[in-house]
Enzyme design. Structure first.
Site, short mmCIF file in Angstrom:
data_model
loop_
_atom_site.label_atom_id
_atom_site.label_comp_id
_atom_site.label_asym_id
_atom_site.label_seq_id
_atom_site.Cartn_x
_atom_site.Cartn_y
_atom_site.Cartn_z
N ASP A 181 0.83 -1.21 0.00
CA ASP A 181 0.00 0.00 0.00
C ASP A 181 0.86 1.26 0.00
OD1 ASP A 181 -2.37 1.37 -0.06
OD2 ASP A 181 -2.80 1.17 2.08
N HIS A 224 2.20 3.25 -9.04
CA HIS A 224 2.02 1.81 -9.31
C HIS A 224 3.21 1.26 -10.11
CE1 HIS A 224 -1.83 2.15 -7.54
NE2 HIS A 224 -2.43 2.75 -8.54
N LEU A 261 10.78 -20.66 -4.81
CA LEU A 261 9.88 -19.72 -4.14
C LEU A 261 8.52 -19.84 -4.79
CD1 LEU A 261 9.48 -17.12 -2.24
CD2 LEU A 261 9.89 -15.80 -4.31
C1 IPE Z 1 -5.42 -2.86 -0.24
O1 IPE Z 1 -5.05 -1.54 -0.47
C2 IPE Z 1 -5.33 -3.63 -1.49
C3 IPE Z 1 -4.02 -3.68 -2.14
C4 IPE Z 1 -2.89 -3.29 -1.68
C5 IPE Z 1 -4.06 -4.30 -3.43
P1 IPE Z 1 -6.14 -0.36 -0.51
O2 IPE Z 1 -5.37 0.89 -0.54
O3 IPE Z 1 -7.10 -0.58 -1.60
O4 IPE Z 1 -6.87 -0.56 0.89
P2 IPE Z 1 -8.00 0.30 1.60
O5 IPE Z 1 -9.21 0.20 0.74
O6 IPE Z 1 -7.50 1.69 1.72
O7 IPE Z 1 -8.18 -0.36 2.92
C1 IPE Z 2 -1.68 0.17 -3.31
O1 IPE Z 2 -1.42 1.51 -3.35
C2 IPE Z 2 -1.85 -0.43 -4.70
C3 IPE Z 2 -3.21 -0.86 -4.99
C4 IPE Z 2 -4.24 -0.84 -4.20
C5 IPE Z 2 -3.40 -1.36 -6.34
P1 IPE Z 2 -2.61 2.57 -3.36
O2 IPE Z 2 -2.98 2.87 -4.76
O3 IPE Z 2 -3.72 2.12 -2.49
O4 IPE Z 2 -1.89 3.82 -2.72
P2 IPE Z 2 -2.51 4.87 -1.70
O5 IPE Z 2 -3.03 4.09 -0.53
O6 IPE Z 2 -3.59 5.60 -2.42
O7 IPE Z 2 -1.34 5.74 -1.35
MG MG Z 3 -4.13 2.39 -0.51
#
Ligand code: IPE
Ligand code: IPE
Ligand code: MG
Length: 256
Positions: free
Chosen positions: A27, A44, A138
Site C-alpha cells: 500500500d 504503481h 519460491l
Molecule cells: C489494499 O489496499 C489492497 C491492495 C494493496 C491491493 P487499498 O489501498 O485498496 O486498501 P483500503 O481500501 O484503503 O483499505
Molecule cells: C496500493 O497503493 C496499490 C493498490 C491498491 C493497487 P494505493 O494505490 O492504495 O496507494 P494509496 O493508498 O492511495 O497511497
Molecule cells: Mg491504498
C-alpha cells in the site's frame, strides 16, 4: 511435520526462524506519487520495481512462499482509468517477468476471482502458471481481484458441491482444503506498508495466527533496509498459538 505444512497454527516455528511464508499488502503507491506531484499510476509503476526487489530478497533469505496483494475485490471502486492502468500493468508485468521467474525456479500463481478479467488476461495468467508449475525455489502468489470473504464463500460452495450428502458437519480442515492457498502453510508474517493498520479483506482465514508488521514506509520506498527491519521484528517474536511461554521451553511438546 505434516500438520505444519497444512497449518502454521499447529506447528510452532522457533523464535529466530526466517518466516516461511510472507504476505504483503503493498500500500501507498498513490501517496508516493502525489508527494512528487506525479499521477497516481506513476506510483504503481514504481511499486512494480519494489516487487522485483522483494522477490529477490525473499530468494536470498530462504523464504519459501510470498503472497502479494495486488488488486482487491474492492479496488474496482477506483476511477475507471486507474483500474484499467492497473490491469494493463499486471498483464505487461506477467508477460515481461515470467521467463525470468522461470529461470530463477520461481513458481507463479494468481489467486482471486478470475471471472471478471478479460479472456486475454486469464490466458496470460494460465500460461504463466503452467510454465512455472514445477518450480520450487519460491512460490509467488499474486492476489488479484481477491477478497478474503470471497475466498471463504467460494471454499464453502466447492465443499458443499463436493460432498452434497454429508450430514455430520464439516470441519475446519474440510473447508481450508478448498481455499486458494490450501497447499501453502498459513502466512507467518503479514506486512502492510503505507501506514494503514487494517487487513482490507486480504487472507481473512489464513491470517488467524499470523504476526503483523505495519510500517509507514510507502510501498515504492520499501527497500532492502525496510524489508530487513520487518524480518528482524518477526524473528524476535515468540509465537505461542494459545500456549504459555513455559510450554515452549526446549524439549517441551511441539505439536498438539
Ligand atoms: C489494499 O489496499 C489492497 C491492495 C494493496 C491491493 P487499498 O489501498 O485498496 O486498501 P483500503 O481500501 O484503503 O483499505
Ligand atoms: C496500493 O497503493 C496499490 C493498490 C491498491 C493497487 P494505493 O494505490 O492504495 O496507494 P494509496 O493508498 O492511495 O497511497
Ligand atoms: Mg491504498
Amino acid at each position: 511435520m505434516l500438520s505444519r505444512l497444512i497449518s502454521s497454527t499447529r506447528g510452532i516455528p522457533e523464535r529466530g526462524d526466517v518466516p516461511e511464508h510472507i504476505a504483503i499488502v503493498m500500500d501507498g503507491n498513490g501517496r508516493w506519487a502525489r508527494k512528487r506531484l506525479l499521477p497516481r499510476v506513476a506510483g504503481h509503476k514504481r511499486g512494480l520495481e519494489t516487487v522485483r526487489k522483494v522477490v529477490a530478497r525473499c530468494m536470498e533469505q530462504g523464504v519459501r512462499h510470498l503472497t502479494l496483494f495486488a488488486f482487491s475485490s474492492e479496488n474496482w471502486r477506483r476511477p475507471a482509468d486507474e483500474v484499467s492502468f492497473l490491469m494493463q500493468l499486471f498483464m505487461q508485468a506477467l508477460r515481461e517477468e515470467v521467463k525470468k521467474l522461470h529461470k530463477n525456479n520461481i513458481r507463479l500463481r494468481v489467486i482471486g476471482d478470475m471471472s471478471r478479467f478479460d479472456a486475454e488476461l486469464v490466458e496470460t495468467i494460465r500460461e504463466a502458471e503452467a510454465l512455472t508449475a514445477g518450480n520450487d525455489a519460491l512460490c509467488l502468489s499474486i492476489a488479484a481481484n481477491y477478497g478474503g470473504r470471497w475466498d471463504i464463500v467460494n471454499a464453502v460452495n466447492v465443499m458443499l458441491r463436493s460432498q452434497p450428502d454429508k450430514r455430520d458437519g464439516f470441519t475446519e480442515d474440510d473447508l481450508s482444503r478448498h481455499l486458494c492457498l490450501a497447499d501453502v502453510p498459513e502466512p507467518d508474517l503479514y506486512i502492510r506498508t503505507g501506514g494503514e493498520q487494517r487487513v482490507s479483506n486480504f487472507l481473512l482465514w489464513q491470517l488467524a495466527y499470523t504476526e503483523f508488521y505495519f510500517t509507514d514506509c510507502l510501498w515504492p520506498d520499501f527497500d532492502e533496509e525496510a524489508f530487513a527491519k520487518a524480518i528482524e521484528s518477526y524473528r524476535k517474536r515468540e509465537r505461542r498459538f494459545g500456549r504459555t511461554s513455559e510450554q515452549l521451553a526446549p524439549g517441551s511438546i511441539k505439536q498438539d
